[in-house]
Scaffold this active site. Sequence first.
Site, PDB file in Angstrom:
ATOM      1  N   GLU A 190      35.010  68.045  74.448  1.00  0.00           N
ATOM      2  CA  GLU A 190      34.599  69.248  73.721  1.00  0.00           C
ATOM      3  C   GLU A 190      35.593  70.348  74.096  1.00  0.00           C
ATOM      4  O   GLU A 190      35.707  70.714  75.271  1.00  0.00           O
ATOM      5  CB  GLU A 190      33.175  69.645  74.101  1.00  0.00           C
ATOM      6  CG  GLU A 190      32.118  68.589  73.830  1.00  0.00           C
ATOM      7  CD  GLU A 190      31.670  68.552  72.375  1.00  0.00           C
ATOM      8  OE1 GLU A 190      32.123  69.432  71.602  1.00  0.00           O
ATOM      9  OE2 GLU A 190      30.861  67.675  72.028  1.00  0.00           O
ATOM     10  N   HIS A 205      33.671  65.114  63.384  1.00  0.00           N
ATOM     11  CA  HIS A 205      32.861  66.093  62.660  1.00  0.00           C
ATOM     12  C   HIS A 205      33.837  66.979  61.890  1.00  0.00           C
ATOM     13  O   HIS A 205      34.702  67.635  62.491  1.00  0.00           O
ATOM     14  CB  HIS A 205      32.013  66.922  63.624  1.00  0.00           C
ATOM     15  CG  HIS A 205      30.912  66.135  64.265  1.00  0.00           C
ATOM     16  ND1 HIS A 205      30.502  66.337  65.565  1.00  0.00           N
ATOM     17  CD2 HIS A 205      30.146  65.133  63.777  1.00  0.00           C
ATOM     18  CE1 HIS A 205      29.512  65.500  65.845  1.00  0.00           C
ATOM     19  NE2 HIS A 205      29.284  64.765  64.773  1.00  0.00           N
TER      20      HIS A 205
END
Length: 481
Positions: free
Chosen positions: A308, A86
């Site tokens: 993450e 991303h």
Amino acid sequence: MSGLLSVSFHLILLFKFVAPVTFRHHRYDELVRTLYRVHNECPYITRVYSIGRSVKGRHLYVLEFSDYPGIHEPLEPEVKYVGNMHGNEALGRELLLQLAEFLCEEFRNGNQRIVRLLEGTRVHILPSMNPDGYEVAAAQGADSSGYLVGRNNANGVDLNRNFPDLNTYIYYNEKHGGPNHHLPLPDNWKSQVEPETQAVIQWIRSFNFVLSANLHGGAVVANYPYDRSLEHRVRGFRRTANTPTPDDKLFQKLAKVYSYAHGWMHQGWNCGDYFPDGITNGASWYSLSKGMQDFNYLHTNCFEITLELSCDKFPRQEELQREWLGNREALIQFLEQVHQGIKGMVRDENYNNLAEAVISVSGINHDITSGDHGDYFRLLLPGTYTVTATAPGFDPETVTVTVGPGEPKLVNFHLKRSVPQTTPPRRVPNSGHGGRGRLKHVQPQSARKEEMEMMQPQSPCLRSTVLGPHGRKACSHFPIT
């Protein structure tokens, strides 16, 4: 106490020499310069190559670390890190550039932990899978309120929702019977994915990757497969849709290794969320279709988790040093996890290496296959297992092996041809194997050196060969593909 001593020993080895790093964000041109600077500083253990281009034509560059760059050494596992899938999630990109600088510098300084890692592991680092999205996000800066600006690629597609959906097929096969690994892709798959996704798929089909991590931002947790639940659920509702893989305990262990080596992930409370031990099953958090980590597990031999790493997707530059210090040990420990379980060669009676032989472990409904060189790698937790190797046209061979917590156990298979066949399995000639007898027993790890001497690969250098460290040959030039 012994565990604390082990951790302390690791830290001493890792930080005996501290490599100089530059804590700032890198735009595309700066990223490319950094990769080539690292290569120029460590030419004998690195290679820069491109796996394809983005929508706007930017190269997707990979930096490889190995004592034989550009060569797969039999019985040496391949590992990869992927960052910036991303475009607006920038920390992973910067951490991987820091890691590249660190590995190069520590190898040059003689840090034995890093030398041992790179001499026994082939590491591939893709700092940015979405360079187009990153440039959009970087242009607005870290303080912008545009939370999702730059997330997608230049065609507006979320690359982590863009891989072929193989979960539907595996869930059907688990219920009704069918293949449990290397699920095939639809004939028109290339027309259904973005250029960046196609490049990554072709990349992971070209290398026999064993372990991988995909670096993201927006939370602090180690996320493991499956990402897609059996029944689609919306994030924030019915958070108990745990959807485990057949290797669930192994994936939990891999996630915990990163979480507990991380500066604060293991504490659980981060970014307003709580994850026990700092880990979560992906589908238990929220269901995600067509993601990359499930695709790796279902289409290849690779076990991938998603990391993450920060509450802020695009952290401020002054925060990068703290983030690097919090992730440095975890990034190294995760790479070391590829050295567990069992590995070995699959050969026929004439000592030809057998590619695509299936390795099955009783009680775990997920098989892996041998690579093009006949070697295989099966990650397993400590325990006793019944393992079977099969190949078309050959009688299967089964052994019982006990796996310990240390280095992987070497388990070789020699398959006898059964009945004549019309379509022989693919065989890979093996040079210098000698006339050894059939091996049925489990070999200790010390046999690796003997195996490597029997199968020393020839250098595929396209330009010239120069003498590298330890008197070894290394390629002095590699083309950008």
